[in-house]
Write a protein that holds these residues in place. Structure first.
Motif, PDB file in Angstrom:
ATOM      1  N   UNK A 184      17.080   1.511  29.978  1.00  0.00           N
ATOM      2  CA  UNK A 184      16.714   2.553  29.021  1.00  0.00           C
ATOM      3  C   UNK A 184      16.665   3.886  29.750  1.00  0.00           C
ATOM      4  N   UNK A 185      17.078   4.941  29.052  1.00  0.00           N
ATOM      5  CA  UNK A 185      17.173   6.232  29.705  1.00  0.00           C
ATOM      6  C   UNK A 185      16.770   7.362  28.763  1.00  0.00           C
ATOM      7  N   UNK A 186      16.146   8.386  29.342  1.00  0.00           N
ATOM      8  CA  UNK A 186      15.867   9.614  28.619  1.00  0.00           C
ATOM      9  C   UNK A 186      16.574  10.736  29.358  1.00  0.00           C
ATOM     10  N   UNK A 187      17.332  11.538  28.631  1.00  0.00           N
ATOM     11  CA  UNK A 187      17.955  12.718  29.211  1.00  0.00           C
ATOM     12  C   UNK A 187      17.358  13.950  28.539  1.00  0.00           C
ATOM     13  N   UNK A 188      17.352  15.062  29.251  1.00  0.00           N
ATOM     14  CA  UNK A 188      16.828  16.290  28.665  1.00  0.00           C
ATOM     15  C   UNK A 188      17.666  17.486  29.095  1.00  0.00           C
ATOM     16  N   UNK A 189      17.571  18.491  28.274  1.00  0.00           N
ATOM     17  CA  UNK A 189      18.201  19.775  28.552  1.00  0.00           C
ATOM     18  C   UNK A 189      17.205  20.840  28.091  1.00  0.00           C
ATOM     19  N   UNK A 190      16.876  21.756  29.000  1.00  0.00           N
ATOM     20  CA  UNK A 190      15.842  22.745  28.731  1.00  0.00           C
ATOM     21  C   UNK A 190      16.254  24.083  29.345  1.00  0.00           C
ATOM     22  N   UNK A 191      15.941  25.162  28.655  1.00  0.00           N
ATOM     23  CA  UNK A 191      16.262  26.484  29.213  1.00  0.00           C
ATOM     24  C   UNK A 191      15.492  26.737  30.503  1.00  0.00           C
ATOM     25  N   UNK A 192      14.226  26.367  30.532  1.00  0.00           N
ATOM     26  CA  UNK A 192      13.415  26.679  31.709  1.00  0.00           C
ATOM     27  C   UNK A 192      13.393  25.564  32.748  1.00  0.00           C
ATOM     28  N   UNK A 193      13.642  24.312  32.340  1.00  0.00           N
ATOM     29  CA  UNK A 193      13.531  23.186  33.257  1.00  0.00           C
ATOM     30  C   UNK A 193      14.871  22.584  33.665  1.00  0.00           C
ATOM     31  N   UNK A 194      15.967  23.101  33.131  1.00  0.00           N
ATOM     32  CA  UNK A 194      17.280  22.571  33.485  1.00  0.00           C
ATOM     33  C   UNK A 194      17.582  21.269  32.774  1.00  0.00           C
ATOM     34  N   UNK A 195      18.435  20.469  33.387  1.00  0.00           N
ATOM     35  CA  UNK A 195      18.817  19.193  32.805  1.00  0.00           C
ATOM     36  C   UNK A 195      18.448  18.069  33.764  1.00  0.00           C
ATOM     37  N   UNK A 196      18.365  16.874  33.228  1.00  0.00           N
ATOM     38  CA  UNK A 196      18.063  15.726  34.071  1.00  0.00           C
ATOM     39  C   UNK A 196      17.984  14.460  33.265  1.00  0.00           C
ATOM     40  N   UNK A 197      17.642  13.376  33.956  1.00  0.00           N
ATOM     41  CA  UNK A 197      17.494  12.090  33.279  1.00  0.00           C
ATOM     42  C   UNK A 197      16.521  11.215  34.047  1.00  0.00           C
ATOM     43  N   UNK A 198      15.906  10.322  33.300  1.00  0.00           N
ATOM     44  CA  UNK A 198      15.013   9.314  33.871  1.00  0.00           C
ATOM     45  C   UNK A 198      15.497   7.978  33.343  1.00  0.00           C
ATOM     46  N   UNK A 199      15.760   7.043  34.256  1.00  0.00           N
ATOM     47  CA  UNK A 199      16.299   5.735  33.868  1.00  0.00           C
ATOM     48  C   UNK A 199      15.412   4.624  34.411  1.00  0.00           C
ATOM     49  N   UNK A 200      15.070   3.673  33.540  1.00  0.00           N
ATOM     50  CA  UNK A 200      14.283   2.512  33.967  1.00  0.00           C
ATOM     51  C   UNK A 200      15.209   1.595  34.767  1.00  0.00           C
ATOM     52  N   UNK A 201      14.840   1.333  36.022  1.00  0.00           N
ATOM     53  CA  UNK A 201      15.674   0.489  36.884  1.00  0.00           C
ATOM     54  C   UNK A 201      15.138  -0.925  37.017  1.00  0.00           C
ATOM     55  N   UNK A 257      16.673  11.857  37.941  1.00  0.00           N
ATOM     56  CA  UNK A 257      17.702  12.798  38.367  1.00  0.00           C
ATOM     57  C   UNK A 257      17.312  14.145  37.784  1.00  0.00           C
ATOM     58  N   UNK A 258      16.865  15.060  38.645  1.00  0.00           N
ATOM     59  CA  UNK A 258      16.415  16.369  38.196  1.00  0.00           C
ATOM     60  C   UNK A 258      17.492  17.430  38.365  1.00  0.00           C
TER      61      UNK A 258
END
Length: 125
Positions: free
Chosen positions: A23-40, A53-54
């Protein structure tokens, strides 16, 4: 993502993945950039392992473990690992934001505690 009103998040589970692994969450933000968090990996009711991944900021890993206490409570431990120490400027930046990260983790754990305490009690078989 406090203070950023235009954060886009997306949650996915890859085909064939055995939840929660994959399962994974990805994000895109003006102030925080992009990244993802994946359950391993996960051990139900005991542990959760995630890879973060920041984007340009770097990668990190996080292990959360739950342990029952003698008083019937649950101890939550969180261990964050990062490759930022390999970069001298990121290493010192990490030292500067340590208290902010600690506060964010404390807020998150308080939210988790409140959520868990609001759940209905489970009666054994």
């Amino acid at each position: 993502f406090r203070g950023d009103t235009l954060v886009e998040t997306k949650y996915t589970t890859p085909a064939g993945a055995i939840p929660p692994a994959g399962q994974m969450m990805t994000w895109s933000s003006r102030s925080q950039g992009t990244g993802r968090i994946k359950v391993t990996g996960a051990v139900p009711v005991q542990a959760l392992m995630v890879a973060c991944d920041f984007g340009e900021t770097g990668d990190a890993g996080c292990n959360v473990t739950l342990t029952g206490t003698a008083g019937g409570g649950t101890e939550v431990r969180c261990r964050l690992t990062s490759g930022a120490c390999r970069n001298l400027s990121r290493r010192y930046f990490g030292l500067l934001v340590r208290s902010s990260v600690r506060q964010l983790v404390s807020e998150g754990l308080a939210g988790l505690k409140a959520h868990c305490e609001a759940l209905p009690a489970v009666v054994g078989p």
